[in-house]
Motif scaffolding. Structure first.
Motif, PDB file in Angstrom:
ATOM      1  N   PHE A   7      72.156  33.905 -33.027  1.00  0.00           N
ATOM      2  CA  PHE A   7      72.625  33.871 -34.403  1.00  0.00           C
ATOM      3  C   PHE A   7      74.082  33.416 -34.430  1.00  0.00           C
ATOM      4  O   PHE A   7      74.925  34.001 -33.749  1.00  0.00           O
ATOM      5  CB  PHE A   7      72.496  35.261 -35.044  1.00  0.00           C
ATOM      6  CG  PHE A   7      71.056  35.678 -35.218  1.00  0.00           C
ATOM      7  CD1 PHE A   7      70.423  35.496 -36.438  1.00  0.00           C
ATOM      8  CD2 PHE A   7      70.350  36.220 -34.167  1.00  0.00           C
ATOM      9  CE1 PHE A   7      69.102  35.867 -36.597  1.00  0.00           C
ATOM     10  CE2 PHE A   7      69.025  36.595 -34.318  1.00  0.00           C
ATOM     11  CZ  PHE A   7      68.399  36.417 -35.541  1.00  0.00           C
ATOM     12  N   VAL A   8      74.363  32.377 -35.204  1.00  0.00           N
ATOM     13  CA  VAL A   8      75.725  31.887 -35.378  1.00  0.00           C
ATOM     14  C   VAL A   8      76.311  32.629 -36.575  1.00  0.00           C
ATOM     15  O   VAL A   8      75.752  32.600 -37.666  1.00  0.00           O
ATOM     16  CB  VAL A   8      75.746  30.367 -35.630  1.00  0.00           C
ATOM     17  CG1 VAL A   8      77.168  29.886 -35.908  1.00  0.00           C
ATOM     18  CG2 VAL A   8      75.150  29.629 -34.440  1.00  0.00           C
ATOM     19  N   ARG A   9      77.428  33.314 -36.344  1.00  0.00           N
ATOM     20  CA  ARG A   9      78.028  34.086 -37.443  1.00  0.00           C
ATOM     21  C   ARG A   9      79.508  34.299 -37.216  1.00  0.00           C
ATOM     22  O   ARG A   9      80.000  34.165 -36.101  1.00  0.00           O
ATOM     23  CB  ARG A   9      77.315  35.412 -37.636  1.00  0.00           C
ATOM     24  CG  ARG A   9      77.361  36.335 -36.458  1.00  0.00           C
ATOM     25  CD  ARG A   9      76.608  37.623 -36.762  1.00  0.00           C
ATOM     26  NE  ARG A   9      76.822  38.626 -35.759  1.00  0.00           N
ATOM     27  CZ  ARG A   9      77.914  39.361 -35.628  1.00  0.00           C
ATOM     28  NH1 ARG A   9      78.926  39.202 -36.444  1.00  0.00           N
ATOM     29  NH2 ARG A   9      78.019  40.257 -34.679  1.00  0.00           N
ATOM     30  N   ARG A  15      83.197  29.622 -34.671  1.00  0.00           N
ATOM     31  CA  ARG A  15      84.277  28.781 -34.149  1.00  0.00           C
ATOM     32  C   ARG A  15      84.256  28.785 -32.621  1.00  0.00           C
ATOM     33  O   ARG A  15      84.123  29.822 -31.997  1.00  0.00           O
ATOM     34  CB  ARG A  15      85.625  29.305 -34.620  1.00  0.00           C
ATOM     35  CG  ARG A  15      85.798  29.230 -36.099  1.00  0.00           C
ATOM     36  CD  ARG A  15      87.002  28.363 -36.427  1.00  0.00           C
ATOM     37  NE  ARG A  15      87.191  28.256 -37.847  1.00  0.00           N
ATOM     38  CZ  ARG A  15      86.878  27.168 -38.536  1.00  0.00           C
ATOM     39  NH1 ARG A  15      86.371  26.128 -37.933  1.00  0.00           N
ATOM     40  NH2 ARG A  15      87.080  27.120 -39.824  1.00  0.00           N
ATOM     41  N   GLY A  16      84.394  27.595 -32.035  1.00  0.00           N
ATOM     42  CA  GLY A  16      84.564  27.480 -30.596  1.00  0.00           C
ATOM     43  C   GLY A  16      83.307  27.679 -29.761  1.00  0.00           C
ATOM     44  O   GLY A  16      83.400  27.937 -28.570  1.00  0.00           O
ATOM     45  N   ALA A  17      82.130  27.525 -30.357  1.00  0.00           N
ATOM     46  CA  ALA A  17      80.896  27.791 -29.613  1.00  0.00           C
ATOM     47  C   ALA A  17      80.077  26.532 -29.336  1.00  0.00           C
ATOM     48  O   ALA A  17      78.929  26.636 -28.912  1.00  0.00           O
ATOM     49  CB  ALA A  17      80.048  28.802 -30.373  1.00  0.00           C
ATOM     50  N   LEU A  18      80.644  25.348 -29.538  1.00  0.00           N
ATOM     51  CA  LEU A  18      79.871  24.118 -29.399  1.00  0.00           C
ATOM     52  C   LEU A  18      79.235  23.989 -28.019  1.00  0.00           C
ATOM     53  O   LEU A  18      78.039  23.702 -27.903  1.00  0.00           O
ATOM     54  CB  LEU A  18      80.737  22.893 -29.703  1.00  0.00           C
ATOM     55  CG  LEU A  18      80.035  21.544 -29.537  1.00  0.00           C
ATOM     56  CD1 LEU A  18      78.821  21.451 -30.457  1.00  0.00           C
ATOM     57  CD2 LEU A  18      81.004  20.399 -29.789  1.00  0.00           C
ATOM     58  N   ASP A  19      80.008  24.189 -26.965  1.00  0.00           N
ATOM     59  CA  ASP A  19      79.450  24.060 -25.615  1.00  0.00           C
ATOM     60  C   ASP A  19      78.325  25.065 -25.381  1.00  0.00           C
ATOM     61  O   ASP A  19      77.291  24.725 -24.800  1.00  0.00           O
ATOM     62  CB  ASP A  19      80.539  24.234 -24.549  1.00  0.00           C
ATOM     63  CG  ASP A  19      81.490  23.052 -24.494  1.00  0.00           C
ATOM     64  OD1 ASP A  19      81.123  21.959 -24.980  1.00  0.00           O
ATOM     65  OD2 ASP A  19      82.611  23.220 -23.980  1.00  0.00           O
TER      66      ASP A  19
END
Length: 196
Positions: free
Chosen positions: A49-51, A78-82
């Motif tokens: 879950f992206v939150r 924020r900052g979770a692309l990788d």
């Protein structure tokens, strides 16, 4: 919790590119989403879950612990692309609540219920870059107290020569899908976010 249209998530997962789940804050999403996803045993992947992090920190720690204990992952907005790309490459599912305002460079202004709304660009960027299917999903409470989690068919990717236009068109398509989900049970859409 009853899960409807399992075939949609199973078919999308079989493509081997991971899953992007487009959703909003519907019904009692904490109960129906977690219990419903647990019952989709044919899809062998972890749901993340992206939150946004919650405040105060002790509350964030509590919520994150509960998610992890239930077998789900949590990724920051924020900052979770990788981490997201790694999870998709591993065949996992990333759940995006898509019904919140996105300003600045995070968002693109596209129509939502007839009005321009700052909407997150990240879902379209990820879908275009990875080929991961985007599945709309919603949950709601029935009059008898039961909960339903329903997956819709994967949305087709809209390709354009202009990348910004492709992002805009796909993001508008995601808002249109979200509108359809909301209109099914509008009284169960938890709209306290600054959307426009």
């Amino acid at each position: 919790v009853t899960v409807q249209n399992r075939a949609a998530i199973e078919a999308a997962h079989a493509k081997g590119k991971g899953l992007l789940i487009l959703t909003g804050h519907f019904g009692n999403w904490e109960v129906s989403t977690i219990a419903g996803i647990r019952s989709v045993s044919d899809v062998r992947c972890t749901f993340y879950f992206v939150r946004r992090p919650l405040k105060p920190q002790w509350f964030e720690d509590l919520v994150t612990r509960r998610f992890r204990r239930a077998g789900f992952g949590v990724l920051p907005k924020r900052g979770a692309l990788d981490a997201i790309l790694d999870r998709l490459e591993s065949g996992d599912a990333i759940v995006f609540p898509f019904d919140q305002h996105a300003g600045g460079s995070d968002g693109v202004r596209v129509e939502f219920f007839g009005h321009p709304a700052g909407t997150f660009r990240s879902l379209a960027i990820l879908a275009l870059a990875t080929g991961a299917p985007v599945l709309p999903a919603a949950s709601w409470r029935e009059p008898d107290g039961r909960h339903v989690l329903r997956f819709e068919e994967a949305l087709p990717v809209i390709e354009c020569e202009d990348t910004n236009e492709a992002i805009r068109r796909n993001t508008r398509a995601y808002n249109a899908a979200l509108e359809r989900l909301i209109l099914r049970d509008p009284e169960q859409w938890w709209w306290i976010h600054r959307r426009w």
